[in-house]
Design a protein around this motif. Sequence first.
Motif, PDB file in Angstrom:
ATOM      1  N   GLY A 215     -15.928   7.671  42.683  1.00 35.87           N
ATOM      2  CA  GLY A 215     -15.724   6.263  42.376  1.00 35.87           C
ATOM      3  C   GLY A 215     -14.289   5.803  42.444  1.00 35.87           C
ATOM      4  O   GLY A 215     -14.018   4.631  42.682  1.00 35.87           O
ATOM      5  N   THR A 216     -13.327   6.720  42.222  1.00 34.83           N
ATOM      6  CA  THR A 216     -11.913   6.341  42.256  1.00 34.83           C
ATOM      7  C   THR A 216     -11.271   6.580  43.610  1.00 34.83           C
ATOM      8  O   THR A 216     -10.062   6.434  43.764  1.00 34.83           O
ATOM      9  CB  THR A 216     -11.129   7.134  41.193  1.00 34.83           C
ATOM     10  N   MET A 217     -12.056   6.959  44.599  1.00 35.54           N
ATOM     11  CA  MET A 217     -11.493   7.302  45.909  1.00 35.54           C
ATOM     12  C   MET A 217     -10.814   6.118  46.570  1.00 35.54           C
ATOM     13  O   MET A 217     -11.054   4.948  46.246  1.00 35.54           O
ATOM     14  CB  MET A 217     -12.589   7.822  46.826  1.00 35.54           C
ATOM     15  N   GLY A 218      -9.960   6.429  47.520  1.00 33.95           N
ATOM     16  CA  GLY A 218      -9.264   5.403  48.282  1.00 33.95           C
ATOM     17  C   GLY A 218      -8.066   6.026  48.969  1.00 33.95           C
ATOM     18  O   GLY A 218      -7.963   7.255  49.089  1.00 33.95           O
ATOM     19  N   VAL A 219      -7.162   5.195  49.421  1.00 35.99           N
ATOM     20  CA  VAL A 219      -5.991   5.691  50.140  1.00 35.99           C
ATOM     21  C   VAL A 219      -4.731   5.390  49.335  1.00 35.99           C
ATOM     22  O   VAL A 219      -4.662   4.416  48.583  1.00 35.99           O
ATOM     23  CB  VAL A 219      -5.907   5.088  51.548  1.00 35.99           C
ATOM     24  N   GLY A 220      -3.730   6.253  49.515  1.00 34.71           N
ATOM     25  CA  GLY A 220      -2.469   6.065  48.798  1.00 34.71           C
ATOM     26  C   GLY A 220      -1.627   7.322  48.826  1.00 34.71           C
ATOM     27  O   GLY A 220      -1.735   8.152  49.738  1.00 34.71           O
ATOM     28  N   ASP A 221      -0.800   7.479  47.796  1.00 35.03           N
ATOM     29  CA  ASP A 221       0.099   8.614  47.623  1.00 35.03           C
ATOM     30  C   ASP A 221      -0.717   9.890  47.406  1.00 35.03           C
ATOM     31  O   ASP A 221      -1.572   9.932  46.514  1.00 35.03           O
ATOM     32  CB  ASP A 221       0.993   8.316  46.413  1.00 35.03           C
ATOM     33  N   PRO A 222      -0.472  10.954  48.173  1.00 40.39           N
ATOM     34  CA  PRO A 222      -1.275  12.182  48.016  1.00 40.39           C
ATOM     35  C   PRO A 222      -1.070  12.901  46.692  1.00 40.39           C
ATOM     36  O   PRO A 222      -1.814  13.830  46.376  1.00 40.39           O
ATOM     37  CB  PRO A 222      -0.805  13.054  49.186  1.00 40.39           C
ATOM     38  N   ALA A 223      -0.121  12.488  45.871  1.00 43.03           N
ATOM     39  CA  ALA A 223       0.217  13.235  44.658  1.00 43.03           C
ATOM     40  C   ALA A 223      -0.951  13.385  43.700  1.00 43.03           C
ATOM     41  O   ALA A 223      -1.106  14.432  43.053  1.00 43.03           O
ATOM     42  CB  ALA A 223       1.394  12.564  43.947  1.00 43.03           C
ATOM     43  N   ALA A 224      -1.786  12.364  43.568  1.00 44.82           N
ATOM     44  CA  ALA A 224      -2.834  12.398  42.552  1.00 44.82           C
ATOM     45  C   ALA A 224      -3.835  13.524  42.782  1.00 44.82           C
ATOM     46  O   ALA A 224      -4.451  14.012  41.820  1.00 44.82           O
ATOM     47  CB  ALA A 224      -3.567  11.057  42.479  1.00 44.82           C
ATOM     48  N   ASP A 225      -4.026  13.967  44.020  1.00 46.09           N
ATOM     49  CA  ASP A 225      -4.992  15.035  44.269  1.00 46.09           C
ATOM     50  C   ASP A 225      -4.403  16.430  44.072  1.00 46.09           C
ATOM     51  O   ASP A 225      -5.056  17.433  44.387  1.00 46.09           O
ATOM     52  CB  ASP A 225      -5.600  14.894  45.665  1.00 46.09           C
ATOM     53  N   LEU A 226      -3.206  16.494  43.504  1.00 50.71           N
ATOM     54  CA  LEU A 226      -2.625  17.776  43.129  1.00 50.71           C
ATOM     55  C   LEU A 226      -2.976  18.178  41.696  1.00 50.71           C
ATOM     56  O   LEU A 226      -2.617  19.264  41.252  1.00 50.71           O
ATOM     57  CB  LEU A 226      -1.101  17.723  43.281  1.00 50.71           C
ATOM     58  N   ILE A 227      -3.683  17.319  40.968  1.00 45.45           N
ATOM     59  CA  ILE A 227      -3.897  17.568  39.537  1.00 45.45           C
ATOM     60  C   ILE A 227      -4.650  18.853  39.203  1.00 45.45           C
ATOM     61  O   ILE A 227      -4.444  19.407  38.123  1.00 45.45           O
ATOM     62  CB  ILE A 227      -4.558  16.360  38.839  1.00 45.45           C
ATOM     63  N   PRO A 228      -5.506  19.417  40.093  1.00 40.57           N
ATOM     64  CA  PRO A 228      -6.146  20.693  39.718  1.00 40.57           C
ATOM     65  C   PRO A 228      -5.145  21.819  39.491  1.00 40.57           C
ATOM     66  O   PRO A 228      -5.472  22.805  38.825  1.00 40.57           O
ATOM     67  CB  PRO A 228      -7.058  21.004  40.913  1.00 40.57           C
ATOM     68  N   ALA A 229      -3.942  21.674  40.020  1.00 39.89           N
ATOM     69  CA  ALA A 229      -2.922  22.702  39.790  1.00 39.89           C
ATOM     70  C   ALA A 229      -2.650  22.905  38.311  1.00 39.89           C
ATOM     71  O   ALA A 229      -2.302  24.016  37.882  1.00 39.89           O
ATOM     72  CB  ALA A 229      -1.630  22.316  40.520  1.00 39.89           C
TER      73      ALA A 229
END
Length: 291
Positions: A215-229
Amino acid sequence: MHADEADIDTALVRRLLAAQFPQWAQLPVERFPSSGTVNAVYRLGDDMAVRLPRIASGVPDVATEHRWLPYLAPQLPTGIPAVLGKGVPGDGYPWPWTVCSWLDGANPVVDRLTDPGQLAKELAEFVAALQRIDPAGGPPAYRGGPLSEVDAETRAAIAELDRLGMVDAAAATAAWEESLHAPDWTGAPVWLHSDLMPGNLLTADGRLTGVIDFGTMGVGDPAADLIPAWNLLPPDARTAFRDALGPDDATWLRGRGWALSMSLIMLPYYRDTNPAMADNGRHVIGQVLPA
């Protein structure tokens, strides 16, 4: 979990299915004990799920998923839900809702990962594949902008946790400001899931088998998808995840900032209503702040 939740139960789901999708109305319906905060989830038969927004802020996510999941799915190495039906308001329920495919697997559990290094590699492959998809026309991701957009909310959460004696406010503020002051993203926008919490990942035998809740998907800064680290992977696997994706230092620091901000905000909000979310918030804070 929320003061303004819709009234949703199994009987309502059965009535909605009977009225709008009679071909599935005779299948078993069972509420699924999800730790998700936006949607109520019901298993429908063996291979489908019904997802209904709990709160008004989750309603736009329905249209986003129906529009973009079919576009993304063929280009990803990991299973994601297939949209099978779009329900409409009815029987007292005020919003659109979704019937989608059921993906098998279990949510990974922090500190109980079978093979953290392999999971880090597969998570990186998923994120990298998502980033390679053409972003043209994609909506702005929920967390695709600069960290400054959540600065006030993050600082308010630090103050609340300090009042409750649940965080070292000075350390949390210093870590937050370090990420906040990292250079902003100046590259082209990329596709993001932007909510890669453990509850939105599925695994079997330690392997990544699915990613859900877009539901929160979209385009932008890739930083947010690093959170599993920080919200899932132990330090060695965190390094493997970073090595596989190769973000620059500023992007990595912003990613840490997103993980920290999300955790600081959700911990006081969910500490009495959603133990899984609160526990993960504590975990991330412990990973980011100096011991």
